[in-house]
Design a protein around this motif. Structure first.
Motif, PDB file in Angstrom:
ATOM      1  N   PRO A   1       0.850  -1.209   0.000  1.00 18.75           N
ATOM      2  CA  PRO A   1       0.000   0.000   0.000  1.00 18.75           C
ATOM      3  C   PRO A   1       0.877   1.247   0.000  1.00 18.75           C
ATOM      4  O   PRO A   1       1.932   1.259   0.647  1.00 18.75           O
ATOM      5  CB  PRO A   1      -0.785  -0.120   1.315  1.00 18.75           C
ATOM      6  N   VAL A   2       0.426   2.282  -0.714  1.00 14.60           N
ATOM      7  CA  VAL A   2       1.273   3.483  -0.817  1.00 14.60           C
ATOM      8  C   VAL A   2       1.075   4.449   0.356  1.00 14.60           C
ATOM      9  O   VAL A   2       1.886   5.333   0.564  1.00 14.60           O
ATOM     10  CB  VAL A   2       1.038   4.256  -2.146  1.00 14.60           C
ATOM     11  N   ASN A   3      -0.019   4.291   1.071  1.00 15.51           N
ATOM     12  CA  ASN A   3      -0.213   5.186   2.217  1.00 15.51           C
ATOM     13  C   ASN A   3      -1.073   4.514   3.297  1.00 15.51           C
ATOM     14  O   ASN A   3      -1.582   3.396   3.105  1.00 15.51           O
ATOM     15  CB  ASN A   3      -0.822   6.528   1.773  1.00 15.51           C
ATOM     16  N   LEU A   4      -1.209   5.205   4.385  1.00 10.46           N
ATOM     17  CA  LEU A   4      -1.939   4.665   5.540  1.00 10.46           C
ATOM     18  C   LEU A   4      -3.384   4.338   5.189  1.00 10.46           C
ATOM     19  O   LEU A   4      -3.931   3.337   5.635  1.00 10.46           O
ATOM     20  CB  LEU A   4      -1.972   5.725   6.651  1.00 10.46           C
ATOM     21  N   PHE A   5      -4.007   5.216   4.351  1.00 11.80           N
ATOM     22  CA  PHE A   5      -5.410   4.997   4.021  1.00 11.80           C
ATOM     23  C   PHE A   5      -5.599   3.668   3.289  1.00 11.80           C
ATOM     24  O   PHE A   5      -6.452   2.862   3.657  1.00 11.80           O
ATOM     25  CB  PHE A   5      -5.951   6.154   3.177  1.00 11.80           C
TER      26      PHE A   5
ATOM     27  N   SER B   1       1.536  10.521   5.917  1.00 13.75           N
ATOM     28  CA  SER B   1       0.848   9.221   5.840  1.00 13.75           C
ATOM     29  C   SER B   1       1.338   8.353   4.679  1.00 13.75           C
ATOM     30  O   SER B   1       0.749   7.308   4.395  1.00 13.75           O
ATOM     31  CB  SER B   1      -0.667   9.385   5.719  1.00 13.75           C
ATOM     32  N   GLN B   2       2.377   8.780   3.983  1.00 11.57           N
ATOM     33  CA  GLN B   2       2.874   8.004   2.843  1.00 11.57           C
ATOM     34  C   GLN B   2       3.808   6.894   3.327  1.00 11.57           C
ATOM     35  O   GLN B   2       4.481   7.024   4.349  1.00 11.57           O
ATOM     36  CB  GLN B   2       3.641   8.907   1.856  1.00 11.57           C
ATOM     37  N   ILE B   3       3.872   5.815   2.555  1.00 13.98           N
ATOM     38  CA  ILE B   3       4.746   4.690   2.912  1.00 13.98           C
ATOM     39  C   ILE B   3       6.205   5.113   2.763  1.00 13.98           C
ATOM     40  O   ILE B   3       6.549   5.872   1.855  1.00 13.98           O
ATOM     41  CB  ILE B   3       4.429   3.446   2.031  1.00 13.98           C
ATOM     42  N   ILE B   4       7.055   4.614   3.650  1.00 12.80           N
ATOM     43  CA  ILE B   4       8.489   4.887   3.533  1.00 12.80           C
ATOM     44  C   ILE B   4       9.191   3.643   3.006  1.00 12.80           C
ATOM     45  O   ILE B   4      10.117   3.722   2.220  1.00 12.80           O
ATOM     46  CB  ILE B   4       9.088   5.256   4.918  1.00 12.80           C
ATOM     47  N   THR B   5       8.717   2.480   3.417  1.00 14.90           N
ATOM     48  CA  THR B   5       9.509   1.260   3.201  1.00 14.90           C
ATOM     49  C   THR B   5       9.193   0.477   1.927  1.00 14.90           C
ATOM     50  O   THR B   5       9.839  -0.533   1.682  1.00 14.90           O
ATOM     51  CB  THR B   5       9.325   0.326   4.422  1.00 14.90           C
ATOM     52  N   ASN B   6       8.257   0.880   1.126  1.00 14.77           N
ATOM     53  CA  ASN B   6       7.985   0.114  -0.113  1.00 14.77           C
ATOM     54  C   ASN B   6       9.013   0.438  -1.185  1.00 14.77           C
ATOM     55  O   ASN B   6       9.340   1.596  -1.368  1.00 14.77           O
ATOM     56  CB  ASN B   6       6.601   0.448  -0.667  1.00 14.77           C
TER      57      ASN B   6
END
Lengths: 370, 283
Positions: A226-230, A365-370
């Motif tokens: 997922p690219v963000n928390l939502f 809220s964006q992903i850091i680890t992908n």
């Protein structure tokens, strides 16, 4: 059959309400695309713009190679199925399917051919002379589909077609729709707020929120990356566990400090955290319930991510068990084997699968680890 | 020649040919006239042209086999194709005792649906949604529906006005919606009931003699998003993809222009109402 292209499509109502913002999507011929998101996210409005039932404020919509922004809905070669489907109570199944074509003044022999073909696809041939009253819920839904199929459209648009059905029938109809897509080989755009429907039916899923596309990807990628928390929270049930963690960097390894434990991340995730300059910062840690283990074997295999917690609730679902507990005051869920001996009140040792940890920027809220 | 006269002529021919008896002709004519009269009855009732003498009314209703105790919901259906919509919906609601179709304007069809005994509000909403779905899917046409509260037969005129108001308010204030009931029009209904002179005076009080707000599209977008996010600066800035300081700058600029600091609840409320009043005046 047709491809679709939406470029910078926006919908702003004269009262200033912005329902859809800069929507971009290329849909290939025969794709099964799902628009998913919470109520009011703009998914139905987008579908209605594709149908021509809402004007496009700006941007371009093409069906095949044709720009259709100003083309009348009935000339777009599409068919729709809505949740509020209704059958004509005094007409037979045959007439229910034929009525729309009669209104369009299609010749009778052509109508007959189209209805019989659709009935064959939907296994409705033996029911053609029956009235809706004599049909089961699933059969009625198939007749509603039949009304769309007889038009032989290039694109099917479905707006929550299963929402009015009970849980059992929904599962049954979900399978029917998947089969129908295989048989017809037509492009389908399907709107739902149900992430299970989205995951099981779509070749690709468009996740929307507040009129903005959050992510477009295959079901598996949406779930795993997922690219963000939502998106992470929306896809998956029970939803992903989230808690705050502080980053500590030692050499080339990044650690997440949670409940007095420092959980090391693998080399790939560590690099992204370090490169992003997150040392000392608070981030959001995410892990799916199935990646939290209570088995001794997993606990022993992951000694650096082991923690203890008191079980609050135990839920047996037959093939799996959900264990609910708090970690550092954040509510957590673990999806474990039904043979677990853990019960409410027990203090249990859990371990995370550290390769499955997701880390999100707390501000964006964006992903850091992908 | 109208439909009744054509049918009368056809029946006379059949009678003359000895294929149908005179009693049957009378029965058929009476039945036919009765069907015509149900629409006539409701049309007159809605236009307030029907006798207000209760006995007359009941006598006529009885003749038409109408239940005056029945409760109704009036729907105003805005579509470019009312005749086709009527044909389509006539198949859904085919009992003339429970569903009556009346002409509205060239782009509007009126439907009177008998209300259920229970869950009337839910039924009214579901019927409106169904009307939209059916016209969208079968005719592939845009459609908007306003509907009344549930009413007694005798008060159908009021209900008709309610449905008309619901449709107008829907199209003025809630363009993103497709159907609205009179009972769920919120602040739109309140503004709609204010005299135009009072609206003008309100706008003049805040925005001078020209009483034009003259907000740019960008300003309108910012204001709407700020309202949508319950006056939360961080959330609004995030949704508008701008820094919170930039948003604060925009809000201060708006304050200079309108005199309203919409970070304050009172001013936010005033601007929200002013924007709605302006839409109502310009509709």
């Amino acid at each position: 059959m047709a491809s679709l292209s939406l470029k910078n499509v926006c919908k702003v109502y004269p009262n200033g309400f912005e329902a859809v913002k800069d929507f971009n999507l290329e849909i290939a011929d025969q794709e099964f695309i799902i628009f998913v998101g919470p109520s009011g996210c703009g998914k139905s409005t987008t579908l209605r713009m594709i149908a021509g039932l809402e004007d496009i404020s700006s941007g371009e919509l093409r069906i095949g190679d044709r720009l259709v922004n100003d083309v009348e809905p009935k000339d777009r070669d599409i068919a729709m199925v809505f949740q509020n489907y209704a059958l004509y109570p005094h007409m037979t199944v045959y007439d229910n399917m034929a009525f729309g074509l009669k209104l369009r003044k299609v010749p009778t022999d052509e109508i007959d051919k189209m209805v019989k073909e659709a009935a064959k696809i939907l296994d409705l041939v033996p029911l053609l002379e029956r009235k809706p009253k004599a049909l089961s819920g699933g059969q009625r839904q198939r007749v509603a589909m039949g009304r769309a199929i007889v038009r032989n459209p290039k694109v099917f648009l479905m707006d929550e077609p299963l929402s009015n059905l009970d849980a059992k029938l929904r599962v049954q109809m979900r399978i029917e729709i998947a089969k129908l897509h295989q048989r017809l080989g037509t492009t389908i755009i399907y709107v739902t707020h149900d992430q299970t429907e989205a995951m099981t039916l779509g070749t690709r899923i468009v996740v929307m929120r507040d009129g903005v596309v959050q992510q477009v990807d295959t079901p598996q990628n949406l779930y795993d990356k997922p690219v963000n928390l939502f998106v992470a929270g929306f896809m998956g049930s029970p939803q992903m566990n989230f808690l705050d963690a502080v980053v500590e960097v030692q050499g080339e390894t990044a650690y997440l400090k949670i409940a007095d434990k420092s959980i090391p991340l693998n080399a790939e995730k560590s690099k992204k955290i370090i490169d992003g300059g997150y040392d000392g910062k608070t981030v959001t840690f995410g892990i799916r319930p199935e990646d939290v283990y209570d088995s001794e074997m997993m606990v022993e295999a992951n000694p650096l991510s082991v923690f203890e917690a008191t079980i609050r609730v135990y839920e047996l679902l037959g093939a799996e068990v959900f264990l609910y507990f708090d970690l550092d005051e954040f509510p957590m869920t673990a999806r474990v084997d039904p043979r677990t001996t853990a019960r409410p009140g027990d203090v249990v040792r859990f371990a995370f699968d550290t390769d499955k940890i997701h880390v999100f920027d707390k501000e964006t809220s964006q992903i850091i680890t992908n | 020649m109208d439909r009744t006269k054509r049918l009368e002529a056809a029946l006379s021919e059949l009678e003359a040919a000895g294929r149908i008896g005179s009693a049957e002709v009378e029965y058929l004519l009476e039945a036919m006239q009765q069907e015509d009269s149900i629409e006539q009855f409701f049309e007159e009732l809605l236009q307030g042209r029907l006798s207000i003498n209760e006995n007359d009314l009941l006598r006529r209703a009885k003749k038409l086999d109408l239940n005056m105790e029945a409760k109704w919901i009036v729907y105003h259906i805005q579509t470019a194709y009312p005749a086709e919509a009527r044909e389509l919906l006539g198949q859904m609601y085919s009992d003339p005792q429970e569903a009556v179709f009346l002409d509205g304007s060239p782009e509007m069809l009126r439907l009177l649906l008998m209300a259920a005994e229970k869950d009337v509000e839910q039924q009214a909403k579901e019927a409106a949604e169904q009307i939209v779905s059916m016209i969208n899917t079968e005719l592939m046409e845009k459609v908007y529906v306003g509907y009344s509260d549930v009413c007694k037969t005798i008060t159908l005129q009021v209900a008709d006005a309610q449905a008309g108001m619901a449709l107008e308010i829907l199209r003025t204030f809630y363009e993103e919606r497709l159907e609205a009931g009179y009972g769920s029009l919120g602040i739109g209904r309140l503004i709609y009931s204010i005299q135009k002179e009072d609206c003008e005076a309100f706008l003049e009080e805040y925005f001078g003699e020209e009483h034009e707000l003259e907000l740019s599209e960008e300003e309108l977008q910012t204001v709407n998003k700020f309202f949508e996010k319950n006056l939360n600066i961080s959330e609004t800035a995030r949704d508008l993809f701008m820094h919170r300081n930039t948003l604060v700058y925009h809000l201060e600029k708006l304050q200079k222009k309108t005199g309203l600091d919409i970070r304050r609840f009172d001013d936010a409320m005033t601007l929200k109402i002013a924007l709605m009043v302006e839409r109502y005046m310009n509709r």
